[in-house]
Write a protein that holds these residues in place. Structure first.
Motif: not given
Length: 1002
Positions: A924-925, A929-933, A948-949, A962-964
Motif C-alpha cells: 500500500q506504500e 525506494h526499490d524497483a517496485m513493479d 496487487l492487481t 498489466q504487469i501484475a
C-alpha cells in the motif's frame, strides 16, 4: 593566620590528611615570607617552581584510619596552598609565556582550574554556553585565560620536540616521568576534543569590546579573607589588574590565528581565517606595540605566519604571488615547474634572502618525492643541493653530507652545472676578499678530492678558478694532482677531505651509532659496540634509539648487568629481535635471539631461560605464519616445548604473559584438548589462569557434540567469564563534582590478568585473538553472544551456534559490564571473519549486530552474504537453519526501514507461513525506494499478485496492473499444478530475487 590557628585547624579537621613535610609553623612562616617578598617595591620574580611545590602539597592524597587512600581533603591548609600558587601567578600578571615555559601541562591545567574555581565559574558548565558579557570582569577573564591556554597548548603539541637522551635509569624517576607523560597525553586529548568550543569562546571574546580585569594578590586576599566580598569589590569593574579591550583582542587574534594555521594542514580553507587574524594582530601591534605588562608577541614569528598565510592563500594566477621568493617557490612546487625552482635558488645565491632552514626543507621535500618513484626529480635534487652547498660555502657554513653523497660519482654534466652555480653566485668585482677566499678554498679542495684528472682539468681551466687562484697556487695544485696515484678510491677517503676539516671523534661515533641502529646482523652489532666502547666509556648505547623497547620485566634484569658492553649488547640484541618478530621478519629475529642466547648462557641462567622462552614464542609465530597456514600440524618437538613452558616451575624467572597466552592458544588451535583436559598437572591449573581458561574451553569443545546433561564444564566456563566481565566500582568524582580527566576503573578479576581482545572499560585484554580453531572461536563467540542477550534491556537478541549450552540467567546482573561485552562481541566476530569469511553462522552474528545497532543496509549485506556462501550464490537452496523465520523477519524489517516496500512483500513469502498482513501493508506504500513493479516477476504467491492487481486497478495504474496480471498468468503458478511444480517455481523465483538483492547490497 597564626601558627596556633593552623594547629587547631589541623587538629579539628573532620577528614584526616597526611602530615605535611614541614611543620605548621614553618608552613605559615613560608606564607608570610612569600607575601612580604611579593609586596616589595621591585621584587625579583619569585621562582615559578613555587607554584609546583604548592600545588603538589595541596593535591597529595590522604590516608584514613583504615590506611585507605582518599582524595586530598578540602581543609584550610590545602586551600591556603592553592591560594599561594595563585598569588605567584598573579604576581607574574598571568603571563602565559612565562608560565608555559616553566610549568608542565598538568601543573598549569591544575592552576588554571583553580583560577576558574576561585573566579566562580560554575563547575561542569561548558564555557561556550556562557555569555561573557553578562559575567563579572574577573570571571570572564579567567575563562579567556583558560581557553587561550588550551588553544596554545594544542598548537605547541603539534611542534616536533627533540627527545632528551635519558641518563642512568632510576626507577622512581622513570615512573614519575611516565606518569606525567600519560597525564599530559590525557589532558591534550580532552583539550583537542574541546578545541572547537575554545575557538568559539575566543571568537566571542573578540565581540566583547570592553576592558576586563584579572585577579591580583589583593583581590585573591579579599576572596580568601571575606567570602562576602565576592559580591562586592572583587566583582566590580575596578577590582583587579585592568586588561584593555585592545590588548585582549591582540592576544586572542594571535592565538586564534595560530590554531587556524595549524588546522590548515588538513583544511586549506582555514588558512584564510588564520590570515585574517594574523593581519588583525599586526594592525593592533602597529597601533599599541607588541609588548605590555601582561603579554609579549614575537613579532618575527608573527611576520613568518603572515608571510606563510600570504603564500598559502594566494591563487596560481595571482599577480601578487610573484612578489617574494617564497611565493615563487610555492608556485613552482605546486605546479611542478622544477627548472624554474632551480633558477630561483640560483638567483638567491646572490641576494641570500632565503634562510638556510627553508632551503633545506625544500630539498627534503624534493628528496621525498624522488624516493616515491619520480626518477625525473633526481637531477632537480642534485641541482638544488648544489645551489644550497655553494650558498653554505659563501656564508662560511659546513657543507651538508648530501652534497658529498651526490658527488661521489662526478660526471661532466655535474661539474659543468657546479661551475655554473659557482660563477653565478659571486660577483668578483664587488665581492669581499673573504668571499673570494672561501670560494677558492672550496674549488681547490674539490680538485683534491677527485681521482679523474680530466675532471680536475675542467675545474682548473675554468675562468672562475683562474681568477680566484694565483698562478703559483694553480701550478702547485696541478703538480700535486699529477704526482698522486691514479688508483685513489674516493670512497676510502673521509667525507671531510672535501673541505679540509679533520674528522672529529664525535663524527665517527655518530656514524657508528647510525650503523648500529640500521644493522640486524648480530656479529656486526657486536663489532660496532666494541668500537664504540673503545672510543668512550661514558655512553649507554642501548639508549640511542627510542625504538628499542624491551619489556619491563626483562629490562630490570638486563640493566643489572655490571659490564657496560655486555649490557648494551644483550639489550640491543633482544630489542632488535623483538622488533623483527613484531614485523614478522622471523629469519633475522632467530639470528638475533640465537646470538643473545649464546651470550647470556655464559653468565646468567636467568637470562638464558628468558631467551629460551622468547625463542619458543618465535617458533610458534614462525609455524603459524608458515606451515600452519596450510593446515600442517606442528612438529611434536614444538608441542613438547609448549607443554614444558606451561609446566615450568623455575623460581625468579621473569615471564611475559603473552607467551602463556600464545602457548595455550597454540594448544587449542591444534586441538590438544586431551592434554588440556586430562594430562595437564593440577597445580598448573590452579596457578596459571591461562591454563585454567584453556582447560575449560577445551573441555567445553569436547562436549559440544554430546548431550546437554554433560555440559557441566560449559557452566564452569560461563561463571569464569561472567566473573571476568564484572565491574567493582564506578567513576570517582573530585571535590568539585567534575569527573577527572583520567578515568580510573578496576576489575574484580581474580583468574585473568587481561580481558577480551579489545580495549574494554577495564583497560585489560584477553588471549582470544591468537585463536584460529573454528570450533573454539564458535564456542567463545556463542558464550559472549549469550552473555550479551541476558541483559534486561536488550531489544534484539543475537543468534549464535550452540547458544543453548549456556545458562540463561545471571544472579548479579548489575555487576556485569555489558558495554565491554558488546564491544567484545563486535571485535570477536570481526576477528573470526578474518579467519574464515565464509562461515555463515558468524556472518549471521555480524548481521544481527548491525541490525541491533540500526545499521540496516549493512545488516542486509551480511544476511545476504550468509545465504550466498552456503548456497553457491543462491544456485542451491539456502539451508533452513541459516534463513530461519527470525532472520527473514529481520530482513523484512531492514527493507521496510529502508523504504524498499516491494522487497518486503516478496520476503514475506519466504516465511513458513506467508505474512499477508505485512505484505499487503507494504504494497500500500506508494513512496518506495526499490524497483517496485520490476520485482513482480519474483512473486510466486497468487494471493499477493491478486492483491496487487486489485490495488493498481483501484489507483488507476493500468501499466502496473498489466504487469501484475502477466505475472499471475504464468502457467507454472497455476494452483492445479502438482506440488513439485509449484515448489520448483517458488525456488526459481527465490534464487533470482536473492541474486538481484545481492547485486544491490554487495
Amino acid at each position: 593566620m597564626s601558627a596556633e590557628a593552623a594547629d587547631r585547624e589541623a587538629a579539628t579537621s573532620s577528614r584526616p590528611c597526611t602530615p605535611p613535610q614541614t611543620s605548621w609553623f614553618e608552613f605559615v612562616l613560608e606564607e608570610a615570607l612569600l607575601e612580604q617578598h611579593l609586596q616589595k617595591p621591585s621584587p625579583d620574580p619569585p621562582p615559578v617552581q613555587l607554584i609546583v611545590q604548592f600545588l603538589e602539597q595541596a593535591s597529595k592524597p590522604s590516608v584514613n584510619e583504615q590506611n585507605q587512600v582518599q582524595p586530598p581533603p578540602d581543609n584550610k591548609r590545602n586551600r591556603i596552598l592553592k591560594l599561594l600558587a595563585l598569588k605567584v601567578a598573579a604576581h607574574l600578571k598571568w603571563d602565559l609565556d612565562v608560565l608555559e615555559k616553566s610549568l608542565s601541562v598538568p601543573v598549569l591545567n591544575m592552576l588554571l582550574n583553580e583560577l576558574l574555581c576561585i573566579s566562580k565559574v560554575p563547575p561542569g558548565t561548558k564555557h561556550v554556553d556562557v555569555d561573557l558579557s553578562s559575567l563579572p570582569p574577573t570571571t570572564a577573564m579567567a575563562i579567556l585565560l583558560y581557553n587561550r591556554w588550551a588553544i596554545r597548548t594544542i598548537v605547541q603539541s603539534s611542534f616536533p620536540v627533540k627527545q632528551v637522551k635519558p641518563g642512568p635509569p632510576q626507577l622512581n624517576v622513570m615512573n614519575h616521568i611516565q606518569q606525567e607523560k600519560e597525564l599530559t597525553e590525557n589532558i591534550l586529548k580532552v583539550l583537542k576534543e574541546q578545541a572547537a568550543d575554545s575557538i568559539l569562546v575566543l571568537e566571542g571574546a573578540l565581540k566583547l569590546n570592553k576592558d576586563l580585569y584579572v585577579h591580583t594578590i589583593r583581590t585573591l586576599d579579599l576572596l580568601a579573607m571575606e567570602p562576602g566580598m565576592v559580591n562586592g569589590e572583587t566583582e566590580s569593574s575596578t577590582a583587579g589588574l585592568k586588561i584593555s579591550a585592545e590588548e585582549i583582542q591582540c592576544q586572542v587574534c594571535y592565538d586564534l590565528g595560530a590554531i587556524y594555521f595549524q588546522q590548515g594542514s588538513t583544511n586549506a580553507a582555514v588558512h584564510e581565517k588564520a590570515k585574517e587574524k594574523f593581519f588583525k594582530t599586526k594592525e593592533l601591534i602597529a597601533k599599541n606595540g607588541s609588548s605590555s605588562p601582561h603579554f609579549t608577541i614575537d613579532e618575527e614569528r608573527l611576520a613568518g605566519y603572515c608571510q606563510a598565510c600570504e603564500v598559502l592563500t594566494s591563487s596560481c594566477d595571482d599577480a601578487s604571488q610573484q612578489a617574494t621568493p617564497y611565493s615563487k617557490i610555492h608556485s613552482c612546487m605546486k605546479s611542478g615547474k622544477y627548472q624554474d625552482l632551480v633558477k630561483i635558488f640560483l638567483e638567491d645565491n646572490l641576494t641570500l634572502s632565503l634562510p638556510e632552514q627553508f632551503r633545506q626543507s625544500v630539498l627534503r621535500e624534493l628528496f621525498q618525492k624522488a624516493q616515491q618513484g619520480n626518477d625525473a626529480l633526481d637531477e632537480v635534487c642534485f641541482k638544488v643541493c648544489v645551489c644550497n652547498t655553494v650558498c653554505d660555502i659563501l656564508q662560511g657554513r659546513i657543507i651538508d653530507i648530501q652534497f658529498c653523497q651526490l658527488f661521489l660519482k662526478p660526471s661532466k654534466e655535474k661539474i659543468d652545472f657546479l661551475l655554473e652555480v659557482c660563477s653565478g653566485s659571486i660577483n668578483l668585482e664587488s665581492a669581499s676578499e673573504e668571499l673570494k677566499r672561501r670560494m677558492a678554498a672550496f674549488l681547490k679542495n674539490l680538485c683534491l678530492g677527485m681521482e679523474d684528472l680530466q675532471f680536475v682539468f675542467m675545474i682548473s681551466s675554468h675562468e672562475l678558478f683562474i681568477k680566484l687562484l694565483k698562478d703559483d697556487e694553480r701550478k702547485l695544485l696541478l703538480d700535486q694532482m699529477r704526482k698522486r696515484s691514479p688508483r685513489i678510491n674516493l670512497c676510502t677517503k673521509p667525507v671531510t677531505s672535501f673541505y679540509d676539516i679533520p674528522a672529529s671523534a664525535s663524527v665517527n661515533i655518530g656514524q657508528l651509532e647510525h650503523q648500529l641502529i640500521l644493522s640486524v646482523d648480530p656479529w656486526r652489532i657486536r663489532q660496532i659496540l666494541i668500537e664504540l666502547h673503545g672510543m668512550t666509556s661514558e655512553r649507554q648505547f642501548w639508549t640511542i634509539s627510542n625504538k628499542w623497547e624491551v619489556p619491563s620485566v626483562y629490562g630490570s634484569v638486563i640493566l643489572g648487568i655490571k659490564d657496560s658492553l655486555t649490557r648494551d649488547l644483550v639489550y640491543i640484541l633482544m630489542a632488535k629481535g623483538l622488533h623483527c618478530c613484531a614485523i614478522k621478519d622471523f629469519v633475522h629475529a632467530k639470528q638475533l635471539f640465537a646470538a643473545c642466547l649464546e651470550l647470556v648462557t655464559e653468565f646468567s641462567p636467568k637470562l638464558r631461560q628468558v631467551m629460551l622462552n622468547e625463542m619458543l614464542l618465535l617458533d610458534i609465530y614462525t609455524h603459524e605464519a608458515g606451515a600452519g597456514v596450510s593446515g600442517e600440524r606442528p612438529p611434536s618437538d614444538l608441542i613438547s616445548r609448549v607443554r614444558g613452558y606451561l609446566e615450568m616451575r623455575v623460581p625468579d624467572i621473569p615471564l611475559r604473559q603473552v607467551i602463556a597466552e600464545e602457548c595455550v592458544a597454540f594448544l587449542l588451535n591444534w586441538c590438544e584438548n586431551e592434554y588440556l583436559t586430562m594430562q595437564v598437572p593440577l597445580p598448573l591449573v590452579q596457578t596459571n589462569p591461562y591454563v585454567k581458561l584453556g582447560q575449560l574451553l577445551a573441555a567445553t569443545c569436547k562436549e559440544l557434540p554430546g548431550p546437554k546433561e554433560s555440559r557441566r564444564t560449559a557452566k564452569d566456563l560461563w561463571e569464569v567469564v561472567v566473573q571476568i566481565c564484572s565491574v567493582s566500582n564506578q567513576h570517582k568524582r573530585g571535590n568539585d563534582g567534575r569527573v577527572s580527566l583520567i578515568k580510573h576503573r578496576e576489575s574484580t578479576l581474580g583468574i585473568m590478568y587481561r580481558y577480551s581482545g579489545v580495549s574494554s572499560v577495564h583497560g585489560n585484554t584477553f588471549f582470544f585473538f591468537p585463536l584460529q580453531e573454528p570450533l573454539v572461536l564458535t564456542t567463545i563467540l556463542s558464550l559472549f553472544v549469550k552473555l550479551h542477550n541476558v541483559r534486561e534491556d536488550i531489544v534484539n537478541d543475537i543468534a549464535a551456534e550452540h547458544i543453548s549450552i549456556w545458562p540463561s540467567s545471571i544472579p548479579n546482573l548489575q555487576s556485569v559490564d555489558f558495554e565491554a561485552v558488546a564491544i567484545t562481541v563486535k571485535e570477536l566476530v570481526s576477528y573470526a571473519l578474518t579467519i574464515n569469511a565464509n562461515n555463515h553462522f558468524w556472518l549471521i552474528i555480524q548481521a544481527d549486530i548491525y541490525f541491533a545497532t540500526n545499521q540496516y543496509s549493512a545488516a542486509l549485506h551480511y544476511y545476504l552474504q550468509a545465504g550466498a556462501v552456503c548456497s553457491d550464490f543462491f544456485n542451491k537452496m539456502v539451508p533452513p537453519d541459516v534463513y530461519t523465520d527470525q532472520v527473514i523477519k529481520r530482513m523484512i524489517k531492514c527493507c521496510s526501514l529502508l523504504n524498499c516496500h516491494t522487497q518486503v512483500a516478496i520476503l514475506c513469502q519466504f516465511l513458513r507461513e506467508v505474512d499477508y498482513k505485512t505484505a499487503f501493508k507494504a504494497l500500500q506504500e506508494q513512496n518506495s525506494h526499490d524497483a517496485m513493479d520490476s520485482y513482480y516477476e519474483y512473486i510466486w504467491d497468487v494471493t499477493i499478485l491478486e492483491y496487487l492487481t486489485y490495488l493498481h486497478h483501484k489507483r488507476g495504474e493500468t501499466d502496473k496492473r498489466q504487469i501484475a496480471i502477466k505475472a499471475i498468468g504464468q502457467t507454472e503458478l497455476n494452483a492445479s499444478n502438482p506440488e513439485e511444480v509449484l515448489q520448483l517455481a517458488a525456488q526459481r523465483r527465490k534464487k533470482k530475487f536473492l541474486q538481484a538483492m545481492a547485486k544491490l547490497y554487495f
